[in-house]
Write an enzyme that holds these catalytic residues in place. Structure first.
Site, PDB file in Angstrom:
ATOM      1  CG  ASP A  67      -0.420  -0.797   2.807  1.00 52.91           C
ATOM      2  OD1 ASP A  67       0.899  -0.253   2.630  1.00 52.91           O
ATOM      3  OD2 ASP A  67      -1.221  -0.414   3.104  1.00 52.91           O
ATOM      4  CG  ASP A 136      -8.637  -1.212  11.567  1.00 52.10           C
ATOM      5  OD1 ASP A 136      -7.988  -1.941  11.658  1.00 52.10           O
ATOM      6  OD2 ASP A 136      -9.499  -0.189  10.626  1.00 52.10           O
ATOM      7  CG  HIS A 138      -6.217  -1.840   8.413  1.00 52.14           C
ATOM      8  ND1 HIS A 138      -6.131  -0.620   9.036  1.00 52.14           N
ATOM      9  CD2 HIS A 138      -5.092  -2.537   9.014  1.00 52.14           C
ATOM     10  CE1 HIS A 138      -5.007  -0.468   9.551  1.00 52.14           C
ATOM     11  NE2 HIS A 138      -3.829  -1.199   9.098  1.00 52.14           N
ATOM     12  CD  GLU A 143      -8.677   1.001   7.013  1.00 51.36           C
ATOM     13  OE1 GLU A 143      -8.705  -0.089   8.437  1.00 51.36           O
ATOM     14  OE2 GLU A 143      -8.032   1.764   7.709  1.00 51.36           O
TER      15      GLU A 143
HETATM   16  C1  F6R Z   1       1.548  -1.294   6.403  1.00 53.65           C
HETATM   17  C2  F6R Z   1      -0.210  -2.030   6.041  1.00 53.65           C
HETATM   18  C3  F6R Z   1      -0.815  -2.289   7.829  1.00 53.65           C
HETATM   19  C4  F6R Z   1       0.235  -2.313   8.587  1.00 53.65           C
HETATM   20  C5  F6R Z   1      -1.098  -2.299  10.241  1.00 53.65           C
HETATM   21  C6  F6R Z   1       0.132  -1.780  11.453  1.00 53.65           C
HETATM   22  O1  F6R Z   1       1.665  -1.178   4.285  1.00 53.65           O
HETATM   23  O2  F6R Z   1      -0.836  -1.942   5.339  1.00 53.65           O
HETATM   24  O3  F6R Z   1      -1.287  -2.895   7.521  1.00 53.65           O
HETATM   25  O4  F6R Z   1       0.575  -3.009   8.748  1.00 53.65           O
HETATM   26  O5  F6R Z   1      -1.896  -0.590  10.339  1.00 53.65           O
HETATM   27  O6  F6R Z   1       1.091  -1.079  11.677  1.00 53.65           O
HETATM   28  P1  F6R Z   1       2.195  -1.401  12.628  1.00 53.65           P
HETATM   29  O7  F6R Z   1       3.065  -2.297  11.919  1.00 53.65           O
HETATM   30  O8  F6R Z   1       2.545   0.252  12.698  1.00 53.65           O
HETATM   31  O9  F6R Z   1       1.095  -1.168  13.739  1.00 53.65           O
END
Ligand code: F6R
Length: 260
Positions: A67, A136, A138, A143
């Site tokens: 992403d 959440d 994801h 989301e």
């Molecule tokens: C990032 C991504 C997100 C993160 C998730 C957790 O490329 O795809 O799904 O893996 O938001 O983020 P952290 O590791 O910062 O808690």
């Protein structure tokens, strides 16, 4: 799903790095799916360390990131382009043309997303996808409510994700509201998936993803439908798992298991 509980985030990262190394040793031209955020930082440090020791060669590897924020130029310190170069790509020998990260500044998102999907296919599909998980539930920026067969597309970030990611920006208002992300369907096509999580804040999301029903309200729960997903968690992220004893038992008995 195989759930591997490690004592510390460092052990979690080392175990995930061994998994990446096994894939690259078996297939030097493997296609890796990459995640950003704080969770995979230790894994990337370990990959850099192994590369510098001469144990990992990235010269034939291709990568696709999950992403990117919409609206951030690639030079922005919080863009995922910047993150990947800073924490991994500039330290290893991957050819720049083999790196794919969604564009957050294209003038035609629909066309870009279609191209990204096609490009993954042209490269033979993703062999190993690395994932983190949002509080959440994801994966990528899929989301709650995202279709479990979704493809790469634009998404509006949930308020919770914006709050969670505000820690990386000077203030909450600077966090982009939109992102481009691989879909859940895109992720599920990877040959193998490694999901990483550490810390108490991830405990509820991990329990829901691993032991809850498959639901678009926790997009990580769709990984239950994937035939080869391993979940590496530290003690804190594992703290709400009801099946913990069984997961540990499986790991303990693994050395004696007949070859699959
Ligand atoms: C990032 C991504 C997100 C993160 C998730 C957790 O490329 O795809 O799904 O893996 O938001 O983020 P952290 O590791 O910062 O808690």
């Amino acid at each position: 799903m195989e759930v591997v509980v490690q004592k510390t985030p460092a052990e979690m990262s080392a175990a995930a790095a061994r998994e990446v190394a096994n894939v690259l040793n078996a297939k030097p031209n493997a296609v890796l799916g990459m995640a950003t955020g704080s969770t995979p930082l230790g894994l990337y440090q370990e990959l850099v360390r192994l590369h510098k020791k001469g144990e990992l060669d990235f010269s034939h590897v291709t990568t696709f990131n999950l992403d990117e924020y919409v609206g951030l130029p690639i030079t922005h310190p919080q863009s995922y382009h910047h993150f990947m170069h800073e924490h991994l790509f500039r330290h290893i020998n991957i050819p720049p043309q083999n790196i794919h990260i969604p564009s957050g500044t294209t003038t035609n998102y629909r066309a870009f997303c279609e191209w990204y999907e096609q490009r993954i296919k042209q490269c033979g599909g993703i062999d190993l996808q690395i994932l983190g998980i949002g509080t959440d539930g994801h994966v990528g920026f899929n989301e709650p409510g995202s279709s479990l067969s979704s493809r790469t597309r634009l998404k509006t970030l949930a308020r919770q994700t914006i709050d969670d990611n505000a820690r990386f920006f000077k203030n909450r208002d600077e966090v982009p509201i939109y992102a481009i992300t691989m879909g859940v369907g895109t992720v599920l096509e990877a040959g193998e998936i490694v999901l990483l999580a550490n810390g108490k804040k991830k405990a509820a999301a991990i329990a829901a993803a691993v032991e809850g029903p498959v639901t678009s309200m926790i997009t990580a729960s769709a990984l239950q439908l994937h035939p080869s997903t391993r979940v590496y968690v530290d003690e804190e992220a594992a703290s709400q798992l009801k099946m913990r004893e069984y997961f540990d038992w499986v790991q303990e008995k693994k050395p004696g298991a007949p070859p699959a």
